[in-house]
Scaffold this motif. Structure first.
Motif, PDB file in Angstrom:
ATOM      1  N   LYS A  86     -56.129  14.723  41.475  1.00 20.42           N
ATOM      2  CA  LYS A  86     -55.423  15.334  42.600  1.00 20.42           C
ATOM      3  C   LYS A  86     -55.767  14.695  43.938  1.00 20.42           C
ATOM      4  O   LYS A  86     -54.910  14.604  44.821  1.00 20.42           O
ATOM      5  CB  LYS A  86     -55.739  16.835  42.656  1.00 20.42           C
ATOM      6  CG  LYS A  86     -55.145  17.644  41.528  1.00 20.42           C
ATOM      7  CD  LYS A  86     -55.562  19.114  41.628  1.00 20.42           C
ATOM      8  CE  LYS A  86     -54.943  19.938  40.511  1.00 20.42           C
ATOM      9  NZ  LYS A  86     -55.413  21.354  40.546  1.00 20.42           N
ATOM     10  N   LYS A 107     -52.438  20.757  29.101  1.00 20.96           N
ATOM     11  CA  LYS A 107     -52.668  21.517  30.328  1.00 20.96           C
ATOM     12  C   LYS A 107     -54.161  21.693  30.555  1.00 20.96           C
ATOM     13  O   LYS A 107     -54.643  21.678  31.699  1.00 20.96           O
ATOM     14  CB  LYS A 107     -51.985  22.883  30.234  1.00 20.96           C
ATOM     15  CG  LYS A 107     -52.038  23.685  31.521  1.00 20.96           C
ATOM     16  CD  LYS A 107     -51.245  24.974  31.404  1.00 20.96           C
ATOM     17  CE  LYS A 107     -51.289  25.763  32.720  1.00 20.96           C
ATOM     18  NZ  LYS A 107     -50.502  27.036  32.620  1.00 20.96           N
ATOM     19  N   LYS A 113     -51.009  13.133  37.801  1.00 21.88           N
ATOM     20  CA  LYS A 113     -50.342  13.738  36.650  1.00 21.88           C
ATOM     21  C   LYS A 113     -50.533  15.258  36.658  1.00 21.88           C
ATOM     22  O   LYS A 113     -51.602  15.757  37.012  1.00 21.88           O
ATOM     23  CB  LYS A 113     -50.884  13.153  35.343  1.00 21.88           C
ATOM     24  CG  LYS A 113     -50.643  11.660  35.210  1.00 21.88           C
ATOM     25  CD  LYS A 113     -49.158  11.333  35.126  1.00 21.88           C
ATOM     26  CE  LYS A 113     -48.904   9.833  35.119  1.00 21.88           C
ATOM     27  NZ  LYS A 113     -49.535   9.136  34.007  1.00 21.88           N
ATOM     28  N   ARG A 114     -49.494  15.950  36.230  1.00 24.01           N
ATOM     29  CA  ARG A 114     -49.549  17.412  36.198  1.00 24.01           C
ATOM     30  C   ARG A 114     -50.431  17.900  35.065  1.00 24.01           C
ATOM     31  O   ARG A 114     -51.174  18.877  35.207  1.00 24.01           O
ATOM     32  CB  ARG A 114     -48.134  17.972  36.052  1.00 24.01           C
ATOM     33  CG  ARG A 114     -48.064  19.481  36.147  1.00 24.01           C
ATOM     34  CD  ARG A 114     -46.627  19.949  36.189  1.00 24.01           C
ATOM     35  NE  ARG A 114     -46.540  21.394  36.342  1.00 24.01           N
ATOM     36  CZ  ARG A 114     -45.391  22.057  36.465  1.00 24.01           C
ATOM     37  NH1 ARG A 114     -44.241  21.383  36.447  1.00 24.01           N
ATOM     38  NH2 ARG A 114     -45.408  23.366  36.590  1.00 24.01           N
ATOM     39  N   ASN A 115     -50.356  17.237  33.913  1.00 20.53           N
ATOM     40  CA  ASN A 115     -51.186  17.580  32.759  1.00 20.53           C
ATOM     41  C   ASN A 115     -52.241  16.496  32.540  1.00 20.53           C
ATOM     42  O   ASN A 115     -52.069  15.349  32.977  1.00 20.53           O
ATOM     43  CB  ASN A 115     -50.330  17.721  31.498  1.00 20.53           C
ATOM     44  CG  ASN A 115     -49.422  18.933  31.560  1.00 20.53           C
ATOM     45  OD1 ASN A 115     -49.792  19.969  32.114  1.00 20.53           O
ATOM     46  ND2 ASN A 115     -48.220  18.814  31.006  1.00 20.53           N
ATOM     47  N   GLU A 140     -51.492  14.698  25.799  1.00 22.95           N
ATOM     48  CA  GLU A 140     -51.218  15.314  27.086  1.00 22.95           C
ATOM     49  C   GLU A 140     -51.427  16.809  26.923  1.00 22.95           C
ATOM     50  O   GLU A 140     -50.930  17.421  25.988  1.00 22.95           O
ATOM     51  CB  GLU A 140     -49.783  15.018  27.534  1.00 22.95           C
ATOM     52  CG  GLU A 140     -49.426  15.620  28.882  1.00 22.95           C
ATOM     53  CD  GLU A 140     -48.044  15.213  29.362  1.00 22.95           C
ATOM     54  OE1 GLU A 140     -47.384  16.029  30.033  1.00 22.95           O
ATOM     55  OE2 GLU A 140     -47.623  14.079  29.062  1.00 22.95           O
ATOM     56  N   ASP A 152     -59.797  16.881  37.008  1.00 20.77           N
ATOM     57  CA  ASP A 152     -58.809  17.600  37.808  1.00 20.77           C
ATOM     58  C   ASP A 152     -58.917  17.221  39.282  1.00 20.77           C
ATOM     59  O   ASP A 152     -57.915  16.988  39.958  1.00 20.77           O
ATOM     60  CB  ASP A 152     -58.995  19.103  37.629  1.00 20.77           C
ATOM     61  CG  ASP A 152     -57.919  19.911  38.325  1.00 20.77           C
ATOM     62  OD1 ASP A 152     -56.721  19.660  38.078  1.00 20.77           O
ATOM     63  OD2 ASP A 152     -58.266  20.783  39.147  1.00 20.77           O
TER      64      ASP A 152
END
Length: 429
Positions: A304, A411, A392-394, A409, A300
């Motif tokens: 980011k 969450k 990537k968001r997920n 993919e 994560d």
């Protein structure tokens, strides 16, 4: 690997890599246990000596590998367990961009709870006292006392810290060093380094297995002298043992430790108690809290705040012969895909021989995956190309199963429990 405490370059074979002739495998020995990681939390015994050994070895390899036919521009670090954490910790140094092409962390990251403690001061004085260096008030006196001690005594004394089987066998670990230390290896927690953009921007691959906590949990299935499984002891000793099982920060107060232990039990067991029947919930606790959650936190942060590719895979193909059977002393237990079930297809170990036909196929594919990681930008397992998590968001990851692979993919990183495993032997106690 070896929980910062044991293991050496002799442990794992390199035949799977060397027989293909595409890479040179260089193994690194480094100091472990109190010799490698004891720290007084100041510049007297700053700690992290094992990591500093590794760093010197990496620098040597960079300068000399061409004399052995290796490419100094394609050095990849690979580690397992605390070896995986070591790889990730080295990537917290910006200058690693000049030394290595990338890193692969298998079942261990710099964000795993067992990877870094804020300080080793309290443990150092506790250890010295158990070795007979009593009533010491300064780090200098402690150091002087330990230097007079036979090396065998200094190393073997770790047995005095074991509270449950080999629980707390990894008591000594990397620490945040004092700012006034000479050439400190680690001065802040890795998650802070990643979020600040100060980590090395090189490709990094992290992995875990679906039941990564088997090494830790399988011990609970051993039988005590009264014939009962050791998991039953947790009914009365949970608050005492949980801090050692899950590497709680040393600075936590007793009330903080007890409160966190209660929350863990509630999260994974609800109002049920520790028993053989509930073993798999406990194993899941070890898997998530020691391994999967650390991988997720690191991915994560990298996706980011990082500028370099970051990849992940989850491995689900249980070994027929595993270290879990050795630890639990139960030959017929199949507890799922545990720690090392992927690693020992890359680096051989006698306990895993002979490999099944499907494991031999997976072995070739995993080795080829590492080769591609070192050679090219894109790499794959069989026909599944690893997706990059940057921006990537997920989460993007590969799921490697017995007969196939697939890109996923999600969450949150999947908390998968294999459903095709015989579990009834556990109920037969």
């Amino acid at each position: 690997g070896g929980a910062w405490t044991f293991g050496s370059s002799l442990d794992d074979g390199v035949e799977h890599f060397m027989s293909r002739g595409n890479v040179i495998v260089v193994k690194i020995n480094y100091r472990v246990g109190p010799l490698g990681f004891l720290s007084t939390g100041d510049n007297v015994l700053p700690g992290n000596y094992g990591l500093k050994d590794q760093r010197l070895a990496i620098q040597w390899i960079k300068q000399n590998i061409d004399r052995f036919g290796g490419d100094p521009e394609k050095i990849v670090l690979l580690g397992f367990g605390t070896g995986g954490s070591s790889v990730h910790l080295h990537l917290m140094h910006k200058d690693m961009e000049k030394l290595v092409k990338g890193g692969i962390s298998i079942s261990g990251t710099a964000t795993s709870p067992f990877a870094v403690q804020s300080s080793g001061h309290e443990l150092a004085f506790q250890y010295a006292k158990k070795l007979g260096c009593d009533k010491l008030k300064t780090s200098i006196k402690l150091k002087e006392c330990l230097k007079k001690m036979p090396a065998d005594n200094l190393v073997s004394g770790i047995k005095y810290l074991q509270v449950f089987e080999y629980g707390n066998f990894g008591a000594f670990s990397p620490v945040i060093e004092s700012p006034d230390s000479e050439k400190p290896f680690l001065t802040e927690f890795p998650i802070e380094t990643i979020r600040s953009g100060r980590s090395a921007q090189v490709p990094w691959l992290a992995s875990y297995t679906t039941e990564n906590g088997i090494y830790n949990a399988a011990l609970l299935l051993k039988r005590s002298s009264n014939g009962r499984a050791k998991i039953e002891e947790l009914k009365s000793r949970w608050n005492e043992l949980a801090p050692y099982f899950f590497s709680y920060p040393y600075f936590w107060k007793r009330s903080e430790r007890d409160n966190h232990s209660r929350k863990l039990k509630q999260q994974y067991l609800g109002y049920r108690n520790f028993s053989v029947e509930n073993y798999f919930d406990v194993q899941r606790m070890f898997t998530n809290e020691l391994y999967k959650n650390g991988v997720e936190a690191a991915l994560d942060a990298h996706r980011k705040y990082g500028d370099s590719p970051v990849y992940a895979y989850v491995y689900d193909n249980p070994a027929q012969k595993s270290f879990a059977q050795l630890l639990s002393r139960q030959k017929n237990l199949f507890l799922g895909t545990g720690m090392g079930d992927d690693y020992y297809l890359m680096f051989s170990n006698p306990l895993r021989n002979p490999l099944r036909v499907d494991e031999k196929i997976s072995s070739v594919r995993l080795v080829k995956m590492v080769e591609q990681f070192a050679q090219a930008g894109n790499f794959s397992y069989e026909n599944c190309v690893f997706p990059d998590n940057r921006g990537k968001r997920n989460f993007q990851l590969l799921a490697i199963k017995r007969t196939y692979c697939k890109v996923m993919e999600a969450k949150y990183l999947p908390d998968i429990v294999s459903k095709n495993l015989p579990r009834s032997p556990l109920i037969s106690y």
